[in-house]
Write an enzyme that holds these catalytic residues in place. Structure first.
Site, PDB file in Angstrom:
ATOM      1  N   LYS A 153      -2.092  -0.820   7.601  1.00  0.00           N
ATOM      2  CA  LYS A 153      -2.972  -1.935   7.704  1.00  0.00           C
ATOM      3  C   LYS A 153      -2.843  -2.713   6.427  1.00  0.00           C
ATOM      4  CE  LYS A 153      -7.001  -2.861   5.522  1.00  0.00           C
ATOM      5  NZ  LYS A 153      -6.782  -4.054   5.302  1.00  0.00           N
ATOM      6  N   GLY A 206      -4.125  -0.135  -3.811  1.00  0.00           N
ATOM      7  CA  GLY A 206      -5.336  -1.050  -4.211  1.00  0.00           C
ATOM      8  C   GLY A 206      -5.959  -0.850  -5.318  1.00  0.00           C
ATOM      9  N   SER A 207      -7.261  -1.058  -5.431  1.00  0.00           N
ATOM     10  CA  SER A 207      -8.100  -0.967  -6.610  1.00  0.00           C
ATOM     11  C   SER A 207      -8.511   0.561  -6.888  1.00  0.00           C
ATOM     12  CB  SER A 207      -9.350  -1.973  -6.415  1.00  0.00           C
ATOM     13  OG  SER A 207     -10.065  -1.535  -5.384  1.00  0.00           O
ATOM     14  N   THR A 208      -8.848   0.750  -7.956  1.00  0.00           N
ATOM     15  CA  THR A 208      -9.332   1.957  -8.519  1.00  0.00           C
ATOM     16  C   THR A 208     -10.430   2.364  -7.701  1.00  0.00           C
ATOM     17  OG1 THR A 208      -7.996   2.090 -10.525  1.00  0.00           O
ATOM     18  CG2 THR A 208      -9.973   3.551 -10.366  1.00  0.00           C
ATOM     19  N   VAL A 210     -11.898   1.224  -4.725  1.00  0.00           N
ATOM     20  CA  VAL A 210     -11.793   1.355  -3.476  1.00  0.00           C
ATOM     21  C   VAL A 210     -11.036   3.099  -3.334  1.00  0.00           C
ATOM     22  CG1 VAL A 210     -10.884   0.978  -1.113  1.00  0.00           C
ATOM     23  CG2 VAL A 210     -12.050  -0.858  -2.492  1.00  0.00           C
ATOM     24  N   GLY A 211     -10.039   3.250  -4.162  1.00  0.00           N
ATOM     25  CA  GLY A 211      -9.229   4.373  -4.092  1.00  0.00           C
ATOM     26  C   GLY A 211     -10.163   5.654  -4.442  1.00  0.00           C
ATOM     27  N   GLU A 228      -1.930   4.764  -5.088  1.00  0.00           N
ATOM     28  CA  GLU A 228      -1.420   4.109  -6.168  1.00  0.00           C
ATOM     29  C   GLU A 228      -2.367   2.909  -6.503  1.00  0.00           C
ATOM     30  OE1 GLU A 228       1.265   4.636  -7.416  1.00  0.00           O
ATOM     31  OE2 GLU A 228       2.280   5.774  -6.004  1.00  0.00           O
ATOM     32  N   CYS A 262       0.569  -4.277 -10.408  1.00  0.00           N
ATOM     33  CA  CYS A 262       0.094  -3.232 -11.051  1.00  0.00           C
ATOM     34  C   CYS A 262       0.669  -2.709 -12.134  1.00  0.00           C
ATOM     35  CB  CYS A 262      -0.400  -2.229  -9.759  1.00  0.00           C
ATOM     36  SG  CYS A 262       1.230  -1.731  -9.172  1.00  0.00           S
ATOM     37  N   GLU A 354      -8.050  -4.668 -16.518  1.00  0.00           N
ATOM     38  CA  GLU A 354      -6.855  -4.925 -15.675  1.00  0.00           C
ATOM     39  C   GLU A 354      -7.150  -6.559 -15.097  1.00  0.00           C
ATOM     40  OE1 GLU A 354      -5.808  -3.466 -11.630  1.00  0.00           O
ATOM     41  OE2 GLU A 354      -3.777  -3.604 -12.340  1.00  0.00           O
TER      42      GLU A 354
HETATM   43  P1  NAD Z   1      -8.462  -3.481  -2.740  1.00  0.00           P
HETATM   44  O1  NAD Z   1      -8.526  -2.062  -3.360  1.00  0.00           O
HETATM   45  O2  NAD Z   1      -9.788  -4.351  -2.419  1.00  0.00           O
HETATM   46  O3  NAD Z   1      -7.504  -3.559  -1.124  1.00  0.00           O
HETATM   47  C1  NAD Z   1      -6.582  -2.830  -0.993  1.00  0.00           C
HETATM   48  C2  NAD Z   1      -6.505  -2.673   0.563  1.00  0.00           C
HETATM   49  O4  NAD Z   1      -7.446  -1.557   0.925  1.00  0.00           O
HETATM   50  C3  NAD Z   1      -6.638  -3.807   1.395  1.00  0.00           C
HETATM   51  O5  NAD Z   1      -5.745  -3.557   2.296  1.00  0.00           O
HETATM   52  C4  NAD Z   1      -8.068  -3.590   1.857  1.00  0.00           C
HETATM   53  O6  NAD Z   1      -8.298  -4.496   2.959  1.00  0.00           O
HETATM   54  C5  NAD Z   1      -8.243  -2.234   1.805  1.00  0.00           C
HETATM   55  N1  NAD Z   1      -9.713  -1.652   1.826  1.00  0.00           N
HETATM   56  C6  NAD Z   1     -10.596  -2.277   1.228  1.00  0.00           C
HETATM   57  N2  NAD Z   1     -11.658  -1.632   1.131  1.00  0.00           N
HETATM   58  C7  NAD Z   1     -11.655  -0.482   1.857  1.00  0.00           C
HETATM   59  C8  NAD Z   1     -12.275   0.506   2.539  1.00  0.00           C
HETATM   60  N3  NAD Z   1     -13.693   0.706   2.105  1.00  0.00           N
HETATM   61  N4  NAD Z   1     -11.803   1.353   3.088  1.00  0.00           N
HETATM   62  C9  NAD Z   1     -10.482   1.505   3.374  1.00  0.00           C
HETATM   63  N5  NAD Z   1      -9.470   0.434   2.960  1.00  0.00           N
HETATM   64  C10 NAD Z   1     -10.083  -0.564   2.305  1.00  0.00           C
HETATM   65  O7  NAD Z   1      -7.246  -4.185  -3.658  1.00  0.00           O
HETATM   66  P2  NAD Z   1      -6.692  -5.525  -3.566  1.00  0.00           P
HETATM   67  O8  NAD Z   1      -7.556  -6.402  -4.029  1.00  0.00           O
HETATM   68  O9  NAD Z   1      -6.232  -5.625  -2.336  1.00  0.00           O
HETATM   69  O10 NAD Z   1      -5.528  -5.389  -4.773  1.00  0.00           O
HETATM   70  C11 NAD Z   1      -5.736  -5.300  -6.041  1.00  0.00           C
HETATM   71  C12 NAD Z   1      -5.611  -4.166  -6.731  1.00  0.00           C
HETATM   72  O11 NAD Z   1      -4.654  -3.093  -6.480  1.00  0.00           O
HETATM   73  C13 NAD Z   1      -5.689  -4.264  -7.910  1.00  0.00           C
HETATM   74  O12 NAD Z   1      -6.512  -3.474  -8.855  1.00  0.00           O
HETATM   75  C14 NAD Z   1      -4.155  -3.410  -8.420  1.00  0.00           C
HETATM   76  O13 NAD Z   1      -3.826  -2.956  -9.617  1.00  0.00           O
HETATM   77  C15 NAD Z   1      -4.070  -2.559  -7.261  1.00  0.00           C
HETATM   78  N6  NAD Z   1      -2.702  -2.258  -6.833  1.00  0.00           N
HETATM   79  C16 NAD Z   1      -2.005  -1.217  -7.433  1.00  0.00           C
HETATM   80  C17 NAD Z   1      -0.812  -0.844  -6.965  1.00  0.00           C
HETATM   81  C18 NAD Z   1      -0.110   0.553  -7.284  1.00  0.00           C
HETATM   82  O14 NAD Z   1       0.953   0.596  -6.841  1.00  0.00           O
HETATM   83  N7  NAD Z   1      -0.726   1.127  -8.118  1.00  0.00           N
HETATM   84  C19 NAD Z   1      -0.030  -1.573  -6.468  1.00  0.00           C
HETATM   85  C20 NAD Z   1      -0.626  -2.868  -5.964  1.00  0.00           C
HETATM   86  C21 NAD Z   1      -1.981  -3.187  -6.173  1.00  0.00           C
END
Ligand code: NAD
Length: 450
Positions: A153, A206-208, A210-211, A228, A262, A354
């Site tokens: 996705k 993605g974000s901490t 949502v992670g 990540e 990130c 961040e």
């Molecule tokens: P996000 O967490 O909002 O979204 C990331 C992904 O998760 C997107 O595809 C989104 O559609 C999906 N998502 C959102 N809610 C979800 C849920 N409830 N269940 C399942 N999937 C869901 O983050 P973002 O705004 O897309 O990205 C920016 C963030 O990601 C920053 O905080 C950045 O540091 C982090 N990031 C980390 C790394 C790394 O390798 N550590 C790399 C890139 C980005």
């Protein structure tokens, strides 16, 4: 349901893409589930050949993929070509894995003991908007190599390159259902990867915030998960370093991809005796930093990915004293200048949080112990850099800083040959490097009585 895509450099809408429903996600997962037994049983050499064909076709479409990323995500054309090339190279690297996924023969009394690395089944990869191509490849390439099928996705607002790479996989000869791109909302498609019992691992970047939800959701089914997440990485410059070189390199380490990285070295720690010299040289470098139309070959930095991200970064700048900034082009689009803030208080949000934009905070330190303490005074621990000519210090500080990826006298961190991942709130598990395919397997032990 659909998503309207906007070119971040102009603010203009340019395409509607369909957004998958939960039923669509279920159908894609069912196809991946059905495709799994045959893909698992493809002979290692044949799976390797198919991955090399996939890599080759991605390589042939480098320019097309790069142009899509410039329009969809605002990445500079130079970066976007590198990103498409990274997908090709990561596929090539892991195409060697099927033929090398060896187990062990372990000495035991009374028989022979061997281990096997068996694929998990369907792997769900959830990708953010900041690096749509590389982050996708870091997940799907080793997963496919280890014999899993993949549903992927992309982020809602940056799906185009992933959709095209999904088409290229079929053109390369991967059987239908082995690798499927499912564009849609995180709360619908991404969430379904977490809750669906036929998805056996979730790879989330993605974000901490949502992670944490993903990890909690995966716990319900004791599902494998890799996270990540964010970062607030420190770039530590000691007085004995090449200060001019460190100052010249610092903008690229934080403003690349407009700071939406990130691994961005968004905190610069400089030893006090060279602080003024460093900041003076940094100012020259930042004023020369070229923020311009990302399709221009000279561009070093494009716009923020969206109006929302631009506003989110701008909030960090409201009310802080800006030391100096680069420029931005006139006209529409989600532009922000490369910005430097001098910090004296480690509690300030611009120092701690961040920002995920082109903003760097600089602070002075006295000695090695203080540098390590300041670097570690963070919830995150993803990346970082150390500039010094003292080898002993380079090693002491490398061991002292609690972060997953450090570079000395350089800013390289994500290299597909080496493991990548975070300490603390920056994540769980590692991607890339020689061991990545094993993270997509179960280790089975078999004892044979003799
Ligand atoms: P996000 O967490 O909002 O979204 C990331 C992904 O998760 C997107 O595809 C989104 O559609 C999906 N998502 C959102 N809610 C979800 C849920 N409830 N269940 C399942 N999937 C869901 O983050 P973002 O705004 O897309 O990205 C920016 C963030 O990601 C920053 O905080 C950045 O540091 C982090 N990031 C980390 C790394 C790394 O390798 N550590 C790399 C890139 C980005």
């Amino acid at each position: 349901m659909s998503t309207t895509l906007v070119n971040p450099a102009t603010g203009r809408e340019f395409l509607e893409v369909p957004a998958a429903t939960e039923a669509d996600a279920d159908a894609a997962i069912a196809r991946a589930h059905d495709a799994f037994p045959a893909w698992r049983d493809v002979a290692p050499g044949e799976r390797a050949r198919l991955l090399r064909a996939f890599a080759a076709i991605v390589g042939q479409h480098n320019e097309e993929l790069a142009r899509l990323e410039v329009e969809n995500s605002g990445h500079t054309i130079g970066n976007a070509r590198w990103e498409a090339g990274n997908v090709r190279d990561v596929l090539t690297y892991y195409s060697a894995a099927p033929e090398r996924l060896v187990g062990k023969q372990i000495p035991v009394p009374g028989g022979v003991d061997v281990t096997f690395h068996e694929p998990l089944g369907v792997v769900g990869v959830i990708v953010p908007w900041n690096f749509p191509m590389p982050i996708a490849g870091w997940g799907f390439a080793p997963a496919l190599a280890a014999g899993n099928t993949v549903v992927l996705k992309p982020a809602e607002i940056t799906p185009l390159t992933a959709i095209r790479i999904g088409e290229l996989a079929l053109e390369a000869g991967l059987p239908p259902g082995v690798f499927t791109v499912v564009p849609g909302k995180g709360s619908v498609v991404g969430q379904r990867f977490v809750t669906h019992p036929d998805v056996h691992k979730v790879v989330f970047t993605g974000s901490t915030e949502v992670g944490k939800q993903i990890m909690a959701g995966c716990a319900e089914q004791v599902k494998h998960v890799t996270l990540e997440l964010g970062g607030k990485s420190a770039n530590i410059v000691f007085a004995d370093a090449d200060v001019a070189g460190a100052a010249t390199a610092a903008p690229g380490a934080v403003f690349d991809n407009a700071g939406q990285d990130c691994c961005a070295r968004s905190r610069i720690l400089v030893q006090r005796s060279v602080y003024d010299e460093f900041v003076g040289r940094l100012e020259t470098a930042v004023r020369d930093w070229r923020t311009m139309d990302p399709s221009d070959e000279q561009s070093q930095m494009g716009p923020m990915v969206s109006a929302g991200q631009q506003a989110s970064v701008q909030r960090y700048l409201d009310g802080v004293t800006i030391a100096f900034q680069g420029g931005t082009p006139d006209g529409d689009g989600y532009w922000l200048p490369a910005t430097v803030v001098e910090s004296t208080d480690a509690r300030e949000p611009v120092w701690r949080e961040e920002v995920f934009g082109p903003v760097v905070a600089v602070m002075a330190f006295e000695d090695e112990d203080e540098a390590i303490a300041l670097a570690n005074d963070s919830d995150y621990g993803l990346s970082g850099s150390i500039f010094t000519h003292d080898l002993g210090r380079a090693l002491r500080v490398s061991r002292g800083v609690q972060t997953g990826n450090l570079s000395v006298n350089s800013h390289s961190s994500v290299r597909y040959w080496t493991p990548f991942g975070g300490y603390k709130m920056s994540g769980l598990g590692r991607e890339l490097g020689p061991d990545a395919p094993y993270a997509f397997t179960e280790e089975k032990n078999v004892f044979i009585a003799t």
